[in-house]
Write a protein that holds these residues in place. Structure first.
Motif, PDB file in Angstrom:
ATOM      1  N   VAL A  83      52.769  75.397 -40.899  1.00  0.00           N
ATOM      2  CA  VAL A  83      54.056  74.689 -41.102  1.00  0.00           C
ATOM      3  C   VAL A  83      54.295  73.352 -40.552  1.00  0.00           C
ATOM      4  O   VAL A  83      54.738  72.428 -40.934  1.00  0.00           O
ATOM      5  CB  VAL A  83      55.114  75.906 -40.651  1.00  0.00           C
ATOM      6  CG1 VAL A  83      56.556  75.060 -40.893  1.00  0.00           C
ATOM      7  CG2 VAL A  83      55.215  77.003 -41.808  1.00  0.00           C
ATOM      8  N   ARG A  84      53.816  73.500 -39.130  1.00  0.00           N
ATOM      9  CA  ARG A  84      54.076  72.319 -38.245  1.00  0.00           C
ATOM     10  C   ARG A  84      53.077  71.019 -39.018  1.00  0.00           C
ATOM     11  O   ARG A  84      53.644  70.093 -39.327  1.00  0.00           O
ATOM     12  CB  ARG A  84      53.387  72.389 -37.046  1.00  0.00           C
ATOM     13  CG  ARG A  84      54.305  73.451 -35.845  1.00  0.00           C
ATOM     14  CD  ARG A  84      53.927  73.438 -34.536  1.00  0.00           C
ATOM     15  NE  ARG A  84      54.784  74.262 -33.786  1.00  0.00           N
ATOM     16  CZ  ARG A  84      54.156  75.402 -33.221  1.00  0.00           C
ATOM     17  NH1 ARG A  84      52.904  75.688 -33.089  1.00  0.00           N
ATOM     18  NH2 ARG A  84      54.973  76.054 -32.505  1.00  0.00           N
ATOM     19  N   ASN A  85      52.028  71.381 -39.471  1.00  0.00           N
ATOM     20  CA  ASN A  85      51.053  70.424 -39.835  1.00  0.00           C
ATOM     21  C   ASN A  85      51.662  69.869 -41.300  1.00  0.00           C
ATOM     22  O   ASN A  85      51.618  68.567 -41.524  1.00  0.00           O
ATOM     23  CB  ASN A  85      49.603  70.966 -40.227  1.00  0.00           C
ATOM     24  CG  ASN A  85      48.696  70.070 -40.669  1.00  0.00           C
ATOM     25  OD1 ASN A  85      48.496  69.017 -40.086  1.00  0.00           O
ATOM     26  ND2 ASN A  85      47.859  70.380 -41.921  1.00  0.00           N
ATOM     27  N   ARG A  86      51.950  70.561 -42.110  1.00  0.00           N
ATOM     28  CA  ARG A  86      52.713  70.171 -43.306  1.00  0.00           C
ATOM     29  C   ARG A  86      53.957  69.455 -43.173  1.00  0.00           C
ATOM     30  O   ARG A  86      54.152  68.529 -43.854  1.00  0.00           O
ATOM     31  CB  ARG A  86      52.906  71.447 -44.383  1.00  0.00           C
ATOM     32  CG  ARG A  86      53.346  71.106 -45.731  1.00  0.00           C
ATOM     33  CD  ARG A  86      52.134  70.374 -46.530  1.00  0.00           C
ATOM     34  NE  ARG A  86      52.668  70.008 -47.681  1.00  0.00           N
ATOM     35  CZ  ARG A  86      52.602  68.916 -48.323  1.00  0.00           C
ATOM     36  NH1 ARG A  86      51.853  67.702 -47.889  1.00  0.00           N
ATOM     37  NH2 ARG A  86      53.017  68.504 -49.473  1.00  0.00           N
ATOM     38  N   PHE A  87      54.750  69.997 -42.219  1.00  0.00           N
ATOM     39  CA  PHE A  87      55.855  68.999 -41.954  1.00  0.00           C
ATOM     40  C   PHE A  87      55.527  67.790 -41.588  1.00  0.00           C
ATOM     41  O   PHE A  87      56.256  66.818 -41.891  1.00  0.00           O
ATOM     42  CB  PHE A  87      56.662  69.896 -40.858  1.00  0.00           C
ATOM     43  CG  PHE A  87      57.805  69.274 -40.061  1.00  0.00           C
ATOM     44  CD1 PHE A  87      59.200  69.317 -40.818  1.00  0.00           C
ATOM     45  CD2 PHE A  87      57.648  68.547 -39.204  1.00  0.00           C
ATOM     46  CE1 PHE A  87      60.119  68.698 -40.131  1.00  0.00           C
ATOM     47  CE2 PHE A  87      58.932  67.680 -38.821  1.00  0.00           C
ATOM     48  CZ  PHE A  87      60.087  67.944 -38.992  1.00  0.00           C
ATOM     49  N   LYS A  88      54.602  67.596 -40.610  1.00  0.00           N
ATOM     50  CA  LYS A  88      54.181  66.230 -40.392  1.00  0.00           C
ATOM     51  C   LYS A  88      53.742  65.327 -41.337  1.00  0.00           C
ATOM     52  O   LYS A  88      54.196  64.140 -41.478  1.00  0.00           O
ATOM     53  CB  LYS A  88      53.155  66.547 -39.335  1.00  0.00           C
ATOM     54  CG  LYS A  88      52.706  65.077 -38.724  1.00  0.00           C
ATOM     55  CD  LYS A  88      51.761  65.387 -37.398  1.00  0.00           C
ATOM     56  CE  LYS A  88      51.206  63.947 -36.949  1.00  0.00           C
ATOM     57  NZ  LYS A  88      50.310  63.969 -35.887  1.00  0.00           N
ATOM     58  N   GLN A  89      53.007  66.017 -42.439  1.00  0.00           N
ATOM     59  CA  GLN A  89      52.502  65.289 -43.452  1.00  0.00           C
ATOM     60  C   GLN A  89      53.838  64.860 -44.316  1.00  0.00           C
ATOM     61  O   GLN A  89      53.742  63.830 -44.831  1.00  0.00           O
ATOM     62  CB  GLN A  89      51.756  66.170 -44.264  1.00  0.00           C
ATOM     63  CG  GLN A  89      50.259  66.457 -43.765  1.00  0.00           C
ATOM     64  CD  GLN A  89      49.552  67.738 -44.460  1.00  0.00           C
ATOM     65  OE1 GLN A  89      50.000  68.324 -45.645  1.00  0.00           O
ATOM     66  NE2 GLN A  89      48.202  67.585 -44.119  1.00  0.00           N
TER      67      GLN A  89
END
Length: 135
Positions: A83-89
């Motif tokens: 979730v954090r990674n996709r949020f950043k993207q």
């Protein structure tokens, strides 16, 4: 997601956030409970995408200091980093705040052993009693 043909699982809105990402929606979409799908990365990539989309919206609208994710779906340990990674993207540097510099402390899992609802209600009740005592 454009490739997602699932109509949703919410009895009120079908394809709302809960209807696409909550535990019952996962079971309805995939035919198995989330716990049985722990090793299927396609499930969790889709889940992370839907959750991250919602968090980006909430962040842009509300500018929270922290986002705490709870519920049964978040028991999947692999999900929070995704979730954090996709949020950043998805956010793609659109906002620059001190909170967003460290996503490990901005987007966190609940820490009250799934008792956050009742604990929050008790805290609000205690605060109300304290205010009445001051009057």
């Amino acid at each position: 997601l454009p490739e997602d043909t699932f109509a949703g699982g919410c009895p009120f809105h079908e394809n709302c956030f809960e209807g696409l990402a909550a535990g019952p929606a996962i079971e309805k979409r995939w035919g198995k409970k989330a716990i049985e799908l722990a090793e299927d990365m396609k499930v969790w990539e889709m889940e992370a995408d839907y959750i991250a989309q919602a968090l980006v919206d909430y962040t842009c609208i509300l500018s929270p200091q922290r986002i705490i994710l709870g519920g049964g779906v978040m028991h999947q340990k692999q999900l929070l980093p995704m979730v954090r990674n996709r949020f950043k993207q998805l956010l793609n540097g659109y906002l620059q705040t001190k909170e967003l510099k460290d996503l490990d402390t901005f987007i966190v899992a609940q820490s009250l052993d799934d008792k956050q609802g009742i604990m929050g209600a008790l805290k609000l009740g205690m605060m109300e009693l304290e205010m009445e005592e001051k009057e």
